[in-house]
Design a protein around this motif. Structure first.
Motif, PDB file in Angstrom:
ATOM      1  N   VAL A   1    -106.187  81.479 -30.265  1.00  0.00           N
ATOM      2  CA  VAL A   1    -104.913  80.553 -30.061  1.00  0.00           C
ATOM      3  C   VAL A   1    -103.782  80.748 -30.862  1.00  0.00           C
ATOM      4  N   LEU A   2    -104.036  80.761 -32.187  1.00  0.00           N
ATOM      5  CA  LEU A   2    -103.066  80.416 -33.309  1.00  0.00           C
ATOM      6  C   LEU A   2    -102.862  81.854 -33.918  1.00  0.00           C
ATOM      7  N   GLY A   3    -103.684  82.990 -33.914  1.00  0.00           N
ATOM      8  CA  GLY A   3    -103.465  84.233 -34.376  1.00  0.00           C
ATOM      9  C   GLY A   3    -102.292  84.876 -33.674  1.00  0.00           C
ATOM     10  N   ASP A   4    -101.372  85.733 -34.583  1.00  0.00           N
ATOM     11  CA  ASP A   4    -100.197  86.145 -34.215  1.00  0.00           C
ATOM     12  C   ASP A   4     -99.985  87.181 -35.362  1.00  0.00           C
ATOM     13  N   GLU A   5     -99.040  88.201 -35.160  1.00  0.00           N
ATOM     14  CA  GLU A   5     -98.730  89.175 -36.320  1.00  0.00           C
ATOM     15  C   GLU A   5     -97.231  88.880 -36.786  1.00  0.00           C
ATOM     16  N   TYR A   6     -96.844  87.727 -36.554  1.00  0.00           N
ATOM     17  CA  TYR A   6     -95.314  87.420 -36.905  1.00  0.00           C
ATOM     18  C   TYR A   6     -95.238  87.490 -38.544  1.00  0.00           C
ATOM     19  N   ASP A   7     -96.211  86.947 -39.314  1.00  0.00           N
ATOM     20  CA  ASP A   7     -95.816  86.524 -40.494  1.00  0.00           C
ATOM     21  C   ASP A   7     -95.561  87.725 -41.475  1.00  0.00           C
ATOM     22  N   PRO A   8     -95.955  88.936 -41.320  1.00  0.00           N
ATOM     23  CA  PRO A   8     -95.480  90.202 -42.232  1.00  0.00           C
ATOM     24  C   PRO A   8     -94.184  90.620 -41.842  1.00  0.00           C
ATOM     25  N   LEU A   9     -93.872  90.352 -40.400  1.00  0.00           N
ATOM     26  CA  LEU A   9     -92.474  90.768 -40.012  1.00  0.00           C
ATOM     27  C   LEU A   9     -91.385  89.857 -40.450  1.00  0.00           C
ATOM     28  N   ILE A  10     -91.769  88.466 -40.460  1.00  0.00           N
ATOM     29  CA  ILE A  10     -90.729  87.406 -40.907  1.00  0.00           C
ATOM     30  C   ILE A  10     -90.738  87.691 -42.398  1.00  0.00           C
ATOM     31  N   ALA A  11     -91.532  87.840 -42.992  1.00  0.00           N
ATOM     32  CA  ALA A  11     -91.725  88.017 -44.586  1.00  0.00           C
ATOM     33  C   ALA A  11     -90.805  89.360 -44.900  1.00  0.00           C
ATOM     34  N   GLN A  12     -90.809  90.528 -44.030  1.00  0.00           N
ATOM     35  CA  GLN A  12     -89.989  91.665 -44.355  1.00  0.00           C
ATOM     36  C   GLN A  12     -88.622  91.428 -44.297  1.00  0.00           C
ATOM     37  N   ARG A  13     -88.218  90.642 -43.090  1.00  0.00           N
ATOM     38  CA  ARG A  13     -87.029  90.587 -42.788  1.00  0.00           C
ATOM     39  C   ARG A  13     -86.181  89.521 -43.589  1.00  0.00           C
TER      40      ARG A  13
ATOM     41  N   ARG B   1     -81.144  82.203 -45.933  1.00  0.00           N
ATOM     42  CA  ARG B   1     -81.737  83.244 -45.872  1.00  0.00           C
ATOM     43  C   ARG B   1     -83.148  83.123 -45.004  1.00  0.00           C
ATOM     44  N   ILE B   2     -83.876  82.213 -45.176  1.00  0.00           N
ATOM     45  CA  ILE B   2     -85.060  82.055 -44.424  1.00  0.00           C
ATOM     46  C   ILE B   2     -84.931  81.399 -43.159  1.00  0.00           C
ATOM     47  N   GLY B   3     -83.997  80.258 -42.977  1.00  0.00           N
ATOM     48  CA  GLY B   3     -83.624  79.805 -41.748  1.00  0.00           C
ATOM     49  C   GLY B   3     -83.224  80.875 -40.751  1.00  0.00           C
ATOM     50  N   ALA B   4     -82.080  81.518 -41.342  1.00  0.00           N
ATOM     51  CA  ALA B   4     -81.599  82.570 -40.314  1.00  0.00           C
ATOM     52  C   ALA B   4     -82.696  83.619 -39.717  1.00  0.00           C
ATOM     53  N   THR B   5     -83.520  83.984 -40.620  1.00  0.00           N
ATOM     54  CA  THR B   5     -84.417  84.883 -40.017  1.00  0.00           C
ATOM     55  C   THR B   5     -85.305  84.467 -39.067  1.00  0.00           C
ATOM     56  N   LEU B   6     -85.880  82.787 -39.326  1.00  0.00           N
ATOM     57  CA  LEU B   6     -86.610  82.035 -38.154  1.00  0.00           C
ATOM     58  C   LEU B   6     -85.727  81.985 -36.918  1.00  0.00           C
ATOM     59  N   VAL B   7     -84.265  81.736 -37.085  1.00  0.00           N
ATOM     60  CA  VAL B   7     -83.691  81.782 -35.813  1.00  0.00           C
ATOM     61  C   VAL B   7     -83.839  83.173 -35.122  1.00  0.00           C
ATOM     62  N   GLU B   8     -83.380  84.377 -35.748  1.00  0.00           N
ATOM     63  CA  GLU B   8     -83.477  85.591 -35.201  1.00  0.00           C
ATOM     64  C   GLU B   8     -84.781  85.867 -34.478  1.00  0.00           C
TER      65      GLU B   8
ATOM     66  N   ALA C   1     -88.987  74.252 -38.055  1.00  0.00           N
ATOM     67  CA  ALA C   1     -89.533  75.094 -36.909  1.00  0.00           C
ATOM     68  C   ALA C   1     -90.484  74.503 -36.355  1.00  0.00           C
ATOM     69  N   SER C   2     -91.502  73.787 -36.927  1.00  0.00           N
ATOM     70  CA  SER C   2     -92.587  73.173 -36.415  1.00  0.00           C
ATOM     71  C   SER C   2     -92.163  71.996 -35.463  1.00  0.00           C
ATOM     72  N   ALA C   3     -91.258  71.411 -36.096  1.00  0.00           N
ATOM     73  CA  ALA C   3     -90.910  70.203 -35.204  1.00  0.00           C
ATOM     74  C   ALA C   3     -90.096  70.837 -34.112  1.00  0.00           C
TER      75      ALA C   3
ATOM     76  N   PRO D   1     -85.862  73.354 -23.146  1.00  0.00           N
ATOM     77  CA  PRO D   1     -84.902  73.355 -23.826  1.00  0.00           C
ATOM     78  C   PRO D   1     -84.668  74.935 -24.325  1.00  0.00           C
ATOM     79  N   ASP D   2     -83.472  75.051 -24.724  1.00  0.00           N
ATOM     80  CA  ASP D   2     -83.341  76.252 -25.542  1.00  0.00           C
ATOM     81  C   ASP D   2     -83.907  76.105 -27.002  1.00  0.00           C
ATOM     82  N   LEU D   3     -85.036  77.057 -27.204  1.00  0.00           N
ATOM     83  CA  LEU D   3     -85.395  77.131 -28.351  1.00  0.00           C
ATOM     84  C   LEU D   3     -84.747  77.245 -29.556  1.00  0.00           C
TER      85      LEU D   3
END
Length: 203
Positions: free
Chosen positions: A63-75, A88-95, A171-173, A185-187
């Motif tokens: 359920v919870l596993g994904d491969e986004y962490d390395p990509l987010i960190a790299q970006r 820097r962090i927030g804009a990457t999460l939105v992208e 982001a969690s909220a 809603p638009d995420l």
């Protein structure tokens, strides 16, 4: 080994992973998380239980596993170093969320549909709600490691940890509200709003 062979193998790995997760989420939704076994997931996906465990070491990872962490960190690491940490962090999460929403998914359900299915299960399953905090901590740690200075700077690391924690909580909220409203809603807009509340002290 040619680059084409590597890319083909990686695509196959990702396709297998997504297929297994789609079947797992479907079965969990139909039968319940606790009532569904890994063997049932493997049969539905047409793979062996060993293959399931190779991609998802625990049942909760289905359920919870994904491969986004390395990509987010790299970006985040690739953005201009002079940017404020929250931006820097927030804009990457939105992208990342924007790309997820716009990915129609060539095989089966789209990433956005998978995310919504995962969040519905998290909201309905106490064990998954508890485990979700571990997942958020892992993302935070990946960001901290991506921005770690050389030589180490404890003050910088502390600021990165605080900024990452604040952005990930926002982001969690946002994604939980999105799931509670059935993905209507638009995420990206919800996430931008949540980040503004945190960064501008509107709460």
């Amino acid at each position: 080994m040619s680059g084409g062979t590597v890319n083909l193998r990686e695509r196959q790995r990702l396709l297998t992973r997504r297929t297994v997760q789609q079947h797992a989420l479907r079965l969990f939704g139909e039968q319940g998380f606790d009532e569904t076994t890994v063997n049932e997931v493997a049969r539905a996906a047409g793979v062996s239980p060993m293959t399931v465990y190779r991609h998802f070491p625990t049942k909760e990872d289905l359920v919870l596993g994904d491969e986004y962490d390395p990509l987010i960190a790299q970006r985040i690491a690739e953005r201009p170093a002079g940017e404020p940490l929250m931006r820097r962090i927030g804009a990457t999460l939105v992208e990342q969320i924007s790309e997820l929403q716009n990915d129609g998914g060539n095989e089966g359900e789209s990433p956005a549909e998978l995310l919504l299915a995962r969040l519905r299960l998290v909201l309905a399953t106490p064990a998954l709600r508890a485990r979700r905090w571990d997942s958020q901590y892992a993302t935070q740690q990946a960001i901290v490691e991506a921005l770690r200075a050389d030589p180490p700077d404890p003050e910088l690391e502390f600021r990165v940890r605080v900024a990452a924690g604040a952005c990930l909580s926002a982001a969690s909220a946002a994604v939980l509200r999105w799931a509670e409203e059935d993905g209507r809603p638009d995420l990206s807009r919800l996430l931008t709003q949540a980040l503004a509340i945190v960064s501008e002290g509107q709460c």
